[in-house]
Motif scaffolding. Structure first.
Motif, PDB file in Angstrom:
ATOM      1  N   ARG A  41       0.844  -1.299  -0.023  1.00 13.10           N
ATOM      2  CA  ARG A  41       0.013   0.058   0.098  1.00 13.10           C
ATOM      3  C   ARG A  41       0.741   1.206   0.188  1.00 13.10           C
ATOM      4  N   ASP A  42       2.217   1.400   0.474  1.00 10.31           N
ATOM      5  CA  ASP A  42       2.935   2.360   0.364  1.00 10.31           C
ATOM      6  C   ASP A  42       3.899   2.645  -0.933  1.00 10.31           C
ATOM      7  N   SER A  43       3.454   1.662  -1.993  1.00  8.31           N
ATOM      8  CA  SER A  43       4.260   1.522  -3.233  1.00  8.31           C
ATOM      9  C   SER A  43       5.857   1.265  -3.025  1.00  8.31           C
ATOM     10  N   SER A  44       6.198   0.719  -1.847  1.00  6.65           N
ATOM     11  CA  SER A  44       7.615   0.478  -1.610  1.00  6.65           C
ATOM     12  C   SER A  44       7.999  -0.926  -2.128  1.00  6.65           C
ATOM     13  N   GLY A  45       7.153  -1.525  -2.365  1.00  7.69           N
ATOM     14  CA  GLY A  45       7.379  -2.966  -2.835  1.00  7.69           C
ATOM     15  C   GLY A  45       6.241  -4.023  -3.541  1.00  7.69           C
ATOM     16  N   ILE A  46       6.479  -5.148  -3.687  1.00  7.91           N
ATOM     17  CA  ILE A  46       5.585  -5.828  -4.478  1.00  7.91           C
ATOM     18  C   ILE A  46       5.555  -7.530  -3.995  1.00  7.91           C
ATOM     19  N   VAL A  47       4.309  -7.850  -3.687  1.00  4.18           N
ATOM     20  CA  VAL A  47       4.119  -9.127  -3.455  1.00  4.18           C
ATOM     21  C   VAL A  47       3.818 -10.021  -4.662  1.00  4.18           C
ATOM     22  N   TYR A  48       4.347 -11.193  -5.023  1.00  2.00           N
ATOM     23  CA  TYR A  48       3.951 -11.860  -5.958  1.00  2.00           C
ATOM     24  C   TYR A  48       3.968 -13.519  -5.580  1.00  2.00           C
ATOM     25  N   VAL A  49       3.178 -13.998  -6.352  1.00  2.00           N
ATOM     26  CA  VAL A  49       3.157 -15.639  -6.344  1.00  2.00           C
ATOM     27  C   VAL A  49       4.219 -15.988  -7.419  1.00  2.00           C
TER      28      VAL A  49
ATOM     29  N   PHE B  82      -4.229  -7.005  -0.394  1.00  2.00           N
ATOM     30  CA  PHE B  82      -4.045  -6.240   0.572  1.00  2.00           C
ATOM     31  C   PHE B  82      -5.386  -5.440   0.937  1.00  2.00           C
ATOM     32  N   ASN B  83      -5.395  -5.022   2.511  1.00  2.45           N
ATOM     33  CA  ASN B  83      -6.634  -4.285   2.826  1.00  2.45           C
ATOM     34  C   ASN B  83      -6.064  -3.157   2.601  1.00  2.45           C
ATOM     35  N   PRO B  84      -7.190  -2.065   2.551  1.00  9.42           N
ATOM     36  CA  PRO B  84      -6.964  -0.557   1.996  1.00  9.42           C
ATOM     37  C   PRO B  84      -5.873  -0.007   2.952  1.00  9.42           C
ATOM     38  N   GLN B  85      -5.771  -0.410   3.996  1.00  7.64           N
ATOM     39  CA  GLN B  85      -4.963   0.349   5.036  1.00  7.64           C
ATOM     40  C   GLN B  85      -3.501  -0.303   4.739  1.00  7.64           C
ATOM     41  N   GLY B  86      -3.259  -1.548   4.003  1.00  7.45           N
ATOM     42  CA  GLY B  86      -1.939  -1.870   4.098  1.00  7.45           C
ATOM     43  C   GLY B  86      -1.609  -2.905   5.181  1.00  7.45           C
TER      44      GLY B  86
ATOM     45  N   ASP C 235      -0.155 -10.767   8.955  1.00  6.31           N
ATOM     46  CA  ASP C 235      -0.116  -9.602   9.635  1.00  6.31           C
ATOM     47  C   ASP C 235       1.129  -8.764   8.946  1.00  6.31           C
ATOM     48  N   TRP C 236       0.929  -7.705   8.247  1.00  4.63           N
ATOM     49  CA  TRP C 236       2.072  -7.128   7.431  1.00  4.63           C
ATOM     50  C   TRP C 236       2.687  -5.971   8.181  1.00  4.63           C
ATOM     51  N   THR C 237       2.151  -5.628   9.511  1.00  3.77           N
ATOM     52  CA  THR C 237       2.791  -4.580  10.269  1.00  3.77           C
ATOM     53  C   THR C 237       3.778  -5.121  11.031  1.00  3.77           C
ATOM     54  N   SER C 238       4.056  -6.357  11.460  1.00  7.36           N
ATOM     55  CA  SER C 238       5.253  -6.678  12.195  1.00  7.36           C
ATOM     56  C   SER C 238       5.947  -7.739  11.631  1.00  7.36           C
ATOM     57  N   ASP C 239       5.543  -9.085  12.259  1.00 12.78           N
ATOM     58  CA  ASP C 239       6.394 -10.301  11.968  1.00 12.78           C
ATOM     59  C   ASP C 239       5.932 -11.336  10.810  1.00 12.78           C
ATOM     60  N   ARG C 240       4.900 -10.822  10.047  1.00  8.82           N
ATOM     61  CA  ARG C 240       4.364 -11.564   8.905  1.00  8.82           C
ATOM     62  C   ARG C 240       3.850 -12.715   9.467  1.00  8.82           C
ATOM     63  N   LYS C 241       3.390 -12.702  10.696  1.00 11.93           N
ATOM     64  CA  LYS C 241       2.619 -14.046  11.166  1.00 11.93           C
ATOM     65  C   LYS C 241       1.356 -14.121  10.427  1.00 11.93           C
ATOM     66  N   CYS C 242       1.217 -15.414  10.186  1.00 10.75           N
ATOM     67  CA  CYS C 242       0.114 -15.883   9.544  1.00 10.75           C
ATOM     68  C   CYS C 242      -0.966 -16.763  10.136  1.00 10.75           C
TER      69      CYS C 242
END
Length: 546
Positions: free
Chosen positions: A127-135, A181-185, A209-216
């Motif tokens: 959401r901050d345009s700093s990177g890309i998630v892909y499969v 991603f959700n609107p807030q990223g 969780d994209w804000t901290s430890d990428r916990k699923c």
């Protein structure tokens, strides 16, 4: 690139010569604006170096008998021109995708440095345009067809825009589709399937969780066997591109459950799951878009063509939904709903509300083979006011797909022509839990055939159809079942075989051998061969991004 006022810019991606053709295949392709609107992300074939052989007059082979130099100084083996390249299956062949970024201001294109052992696709921006998630699908040990196959090994990756480090987000034990991603990223969700086994399975919905430890954590688990709640699992292979409520806490998707396709809301805080179409007209509901808490959907049934619907989602995060107040889009336009200006609608086709001359019903049947999975469903459609109807039996392809209460133009036309149509969801179909899918493994050609036969016998015994005027019609696994039906229950059945000359999934020589076998037995048989791929699903397409 267009604005409301007209054309803003145009870029010839071919002339840039950074990559091969732009990929538009639904499995890999994407065309995505960065949230800061500075870049456009898309997927293309990797650029191929021109390889000259001994027979090219421009090659100077006085010093090197095995290689030749490319314009950039790269040494290429002359024999590489004849090395076969694997592809990812049907439609236009895809060999090695790459992620490309177009910079809007300059028109420059650069290729991201992703791992060479994977084929990237389904890419989205953070959401901050700093990177890309892909499969990324694994290239080794070989590439296999990915269309309709959620079981091909892949993983989820993240690469920063500065390409400092490519991060491997999942361990590869399950396959990944449709990251969003959700609107807030702050949250990333994706669909997760079993690796290996059936070509398509019941999915789990995973939140990271994209804000901290990428916990699923799983928002929705794979459903082994449906309980009394009515929810049978997730069987779609993609989520809507915009599927979130404005607060970023609720997610909307559609999936089939036995015969009906419904829309569901999942609260990502308390994991509460609600069906929001169950109190509406039964049929097939699909999410098209969610924006500013306005949900746009389509509705159809076997007698009603796609109808565009719209509803407002309650803003509170803790609301309890059983259904929404849906409005036909045509009525919504006439009411002048202001929120509709945020949706890009390419066209609306006016259709009649219902065809009262055709009726349909769902029939549940039970097999008597003492297996743990013994129920399956059929859809029976027929024209009104006709007696002793000829019957067309249609088993679906897959095998792990399903018929659901949708408007299939083929079968609607059959009814218009005076035929009854029987669509069979034999055991192993999607929409009945993972146990139902697994029940067909090792039983192909027996259980599915027996279910089709049971369905036909039931209709002959209970409906007003002509037992001497029966047809079977199917493609892919449906065509396979058609051949089994006329083979396991021999009759002198006139047969038309349709083959795709470029079909990589079912080699056409098998159909030719079947044709010769029927002809040798004196059965009236014709064969049609076209240049098509598997079935008739390939169409030229384009990508759009807003």
């Amino acid at each position: 690139i267009w604005s409301r006022q007209g054309l803003l810019s145009s870029y010839n991606l071919t002339s840039i010569k950074k990559h091969g053709k732009v990929i538009v295949d639904a499995t890999f392709a994407n065309l995505v604006w960065s949230p800061n609107e500075k870049y456009i992300l898309y997927v293309a074939e990797k650029e191929k170096k021109t390889i000259k052989t001994y027979f090219d007059s421009t090659v100077n082979d006085s010093n090197d008998k095995n290689s030749c130099g490319d314009d950039d100084g790269t040494t290429l083996n002359k024999l590489d021109k004849f090395i076969a390249e694997e592809t990812w299956g049907e439609r236009e062949p895809i060999h090695q995708p790459v992620l490309a970024i177009l910079e809007i201001d300059t028109g420059a294109v650069r290729i991201l440095d992703t791992p060479s052992n994977v084929s990237p696709g389904q890419a989205i921006w953070s959401r901050d345009s700093s990177g890309i998630v892909y499969v990324g699908w694994n290239n080794e040990p070989w590439r296999l067809g990915v269309i309709y196959c959620s079981n091909r090994r892949n993983s989820l990756y993240y690469i920063p825009l500065d390409e400092s480090k490519c991060e491997h987000l999942t361990d590869g034990s399950r396959t990944i589709y449709s990251p969003r991603f959700n609107p807030q990223g702050t949250k990333l969700v994706y669909l997760s399937y079993l690796y290996g086994g059936p070509h398509h399975s019941c999915a789990a919905l995973i939140q990271m969780d994209w804000t901290s430890d990428r916990k699923c954590a799983a928002l929705i688990e794979t459903v082994s066997k449906p309980n009394g709640s009515g929810f049978c699992g997730i069987y779609s292979m993609d989520l809507p591109k915009r599927c979130w409520s404005s607060d970023g806490n609720k997610l909307y998707f559609h999936t089939v459950g036995r015969i009906y396709q419904d829309i569901y809301e999942v609260n990502t805080i308390n994991r509460k799951l609600s069906c929001i179409t169950k109190d509406n007209e039964r049929g097939s509901w699909s999410v098209l878009d969610v924006h500013n808490n306005i949900l746009v959907a389509s509705y159809a049934s076997p007698t009603i063509a796609n109808r565009l619907m719209i509803a407002a989602v309650p803003p509170s995060a803790d609301h309890t939904l059983t259904s929404l107040n849906w409005t036909d889009f045509g009525n919504a336009v006439s009411l002048g709903i202001a929120a509709l200006k945020d949706f890009l609608i390419f066209g609306i086709v006016e259709t009649t509300s219902s065809d009262g001359r055709i009726t349909w019903e769902v029939i549940t049947l039970t097999a008597s083979d003492n297996t743990s999975i013994n129920e399956f469903d059929v859809i029976f459609c027929k024209p009104e006011g006709v007696t002793q109807l000829p019957l067309i039996v249609v088993p679906h392809g897959g095998p792990h797909s399903a018929f659901f209460s949708y408007y299939y133009i083929y079968y609607h036309c059959f009814c218009k022509l005076g035929y009854a149509v029987l669509q069979v969801n034999y055991r192993g179909s999607s929409g009945y839990g993972q146990d139902g899918i697994d029940s067909l493994l090792g039983n192909v050609g027996t259980v599915d055939v027996a279910d089709v036969k049971l369905a036909v016998d039931h209709i002959l015994a209970n409906k007003n159809v002509d037992s001497q005027n029966l047809y079977i019609f199917g493609g892919s696994h449906g065509g396979f079942l058609g051949t089994h039906m006329i083979g396991q229950f021999p009759v002198q059945t006139p047969t038309l075989i349709c083959l795709g000359e470029e079909d990589a999934r079912v080699p056409p020589y098998q159909g030719r051998e079947f044709y010769r076998a029927l002809k040798a037995r004196g059965i009236e048989t014709s064969i049609g061969i076209g240049k098509e791929l598997h079935l008739y699903y390939y169409t030229k397409t384009c990508l759009t991004g807003v």
